[in-house]
Design a protein around this motif. Structure first.
Motif, PDB file in Angstrom:
ATOM      1  N   GLY A 129      94.882   8.671  91.153  1.00 10.77           N
ATOM      2  CA  GLY A 129      94.383   8.014  92.362  1.00 10.77           C
ATOM      3  C   GLY A 129      94.992   8.559  93.627  1.00 10.77           C
ATOM      4  O   GLY A 129      94.473   8.323  94.727  1.00 10.77           O
ATOM      5  N   SER A 130      96.085   9.289  93.505  1.00 15.73           N
ATOM      6  CA  SER A 130      96.717   9.930  94.657  1.00 15.73           C
ATOM      7  C   SER A 130      96.189  11.335  94.898  1.00 15.73           C
ATOM      8  O   SER A 130      96.493  11.950  95.926  1.00 15.73           O
ATOM      9  N   ASP A 131      95.413  11.846  93.956  1.00 16.06           N
ATOM     10  CA  ASP A 131      94.898  13.223  94.024  1.00 16.06           C
ATOM     11  C   ASP A 131      93.525  13.257  93.338  1.00 16.06           C
ATOM     12  O   ASP A 131      93.354  13.880  92.286  1.00 16.06           O
ATOM     13  N   PRO A 132      92.507  12.586  93.933  1.00 18.63           N
ATOM     14  CA  PRO A 132      91.207  12.442  93.262  1.00 18.63           C
ATOM     15  C   PRO A 132      90.543  13.769  92.908  1.00 18.63           C
ATOM     16  O   PRO A 132      89.875  13.867  91.874  1.00 18.63           O
ATOM     17  N   ALA A 133      90.727  14.781  93.721  1.00 16.93           N
ATOM     18  CA  ALA A 133      90.092  16.081  93.467  1.00 16.93           C
ATOM     19  C   ALA A 133      90.929  16.961  92.543  1.00 16.93           C
ATOM     20  O   ALA A 133      90.501  18.073  92.202  1.00 16.93           O
ATOM     21  N   HIS A 134      92.061  16.487  92.134  1.00 21.10           N
ATOM     22  CA  HIS A 134      92.978  17.214  91.248  1.00 21.10           C
ATOM     23  C   HIS A 134      93.301  18.597  91.805  1.00 21.10           C
ATOM     24  O   HIS A 134      93.107  19.629  91.153  1.00 21.10           O
ATOM     25  N   ARG A 135      93.840  18.613  93.003  1.00 21.75           N
ATOM     26  CA  ARG A 135      94.274  19.858  93.614  1.00 21.75           C
ATOM     27  C   ARG A 135      95.744  20.174  93.302  1.00 21.75           C
ATOM     28  O   ARG A 135      96.247  21.220  93.674  1.00 21.75           O
ATOM     29  N   GLY A 136      96.419  19.220  92.700  1.00 18.53           N
ATOM     30  CA  GLY A 136      97.830  19.415  92.405  1.00 18.53           C
ATOM     31  C   GLY A 136      98.749  18.941  93.508  1.00 18.53           C
ATOM     32  O   GLY A 136      99.966  19.104  93.429  1.00 18.53           O
ATOM     33  N   GLN A 137      98.158  18.337  94.547  1.00 19.94           N
ATOM     34  CA  GLN A 137      98.920  17.885  95.707  1.00 19.94           C
ATOM     35  C   GLN A 137      98.670  16.392  95.933  1.00 19.94           C
ATOM     36  O   GLN A 137      97.518  15.945  95.955  1.00 19.94           O
ATOM     37  N   LEU A 138      99.736  15.606  96.085  1.00 20.78           N
ATOM     38  CA  LEU A 138      99.563  14.174  96.369  1.00 20.78           C
ATOM     39  C   LEU A 138      99.003  14.002  97.777  1.00 20.78           C
ATOM     40  O   LEU A 138      99.527  14.563  98.747  1.00 20.78           O
ATOM     41  N   GLU A 139      97.929  13.241  97.884  1.00 16.89           N
ATOM     42  CA  GLU A 139      97.288  13.013  99.179  1.00 16.89           C
ATOM     43  C   GLU A 139      97.596  11.635  99.749  1.00 16.89           C
ATOM     44  O   GLU A 139      97.682  11.474 100.966  1.00 16.89           O
TER      45      GLU A 139
END
Length: 237
Positions: A129-139
């Motif tokens: 839920g902190s990285d919905p697009a799974h970029r490897g970075q917490l958003e």
């Protein structure tokens, strides 16, 4: 006259013996005298509840400069949280910082010895839920149940247990931004999607449901380093 006095003396002795016999019988029924034929059965006594263990006060927070490998602004915030929450911690000799300004390919789970300044670091996941697009970075962070996101703030490490991920450790949120952690079952555990092969294959770790998941091979070391009653601080600066 003499005969009357003798009769009176006999009657007096009989009265004394009778009274003594009654007293002995009363003592036996009360359990004060143990009969020679065997022990007197007594009703079981319920166990008193065990007293709770007293919390050992944490050592005063030691002022030190940020280690060279730790973000100084994040370290400053973590030390302020350590000072603020020291009355709820059992140990302040070591802390762990989850530096979520770094992506999941970096060793951003930093265990800091507050006396020597020595840092041990390894990789840790963040929530889907902190990285919905799974970029490897917490958003983003969240404290909302079922958000599957990582929460920001100070935690204290609690007890260990065996759950669906094997040996795990509960976390208690100390701030309004993470005070649902226990209810959300936000814990530290090992996971295959945090293993080093994920970096080789995908350049990033997999995502948890908000838990701090580490490589399966690192879990024992993590538990040795952090123990119970210490602070974990998660933030992005």
């Amino acid at each position: 006259m003499r005969m009357w006095m003798q009769d009176a003396e006999v009657r007096s002795r009989r009265a004394v013996l009778k009274a003594a016999g009654g007293l002995a019988g009363l003592l036996l029924t009360q359990g004060c005298v143990r009969p020679s034929v065997g022990p007197v059965a007594s009703a079981p006594v319920p166990h008193a509840p065990y007293p709770s263990l007293a919390r050992m006060p944490a050592q005063p927070v030691r002022t030190m400069a940020a280690p060279a490998t730790v973000n100084p602004k994040l370290f400053e915030r973590a030390v302020a949280a350590l000072d603020r929450h020291s009355h709820r911690l059992r140990r302040t000799d070591r802390i762990v910082i989850a530096d979520f300004a770094l992506d999941s390919a970096h060793p951003r789970f930093q265990f800091i010895d507050m006396h020597s300044g020595v840092v041990s670091a390894m990789r840790v996941t963040h929530g889907s839920g902190s990285d919905p697009a799974h970029r490897g970075q917490l958003e983003r962070f969240s404290n909302i149940p079922d958000s599957n996101a990582t929460s920001e703030g100070a935690f204290t490490t609690d007890n260990y247990y065996i759950g669906k991920h094997g040996r795990s450790q509960r976390l208690v949120g100390l701030d309004p931004t993470n005070d649902n952690a226990l209810m959300r079952a936000i814990v530290i555990h090992g996971a295959w999607y945090a293993n080093p092969e994920m970096i080789a294959q995908h350049g990033k770790l997999g995502r948890s449901q908000g838990c701090f998941a580490v490589a399966e091979g690192d879990l024992a070391r993590v538990f040795d380093l952090i123990g119970e009653g210490r602070m974990l601080y998660a933030a992005k600066v």
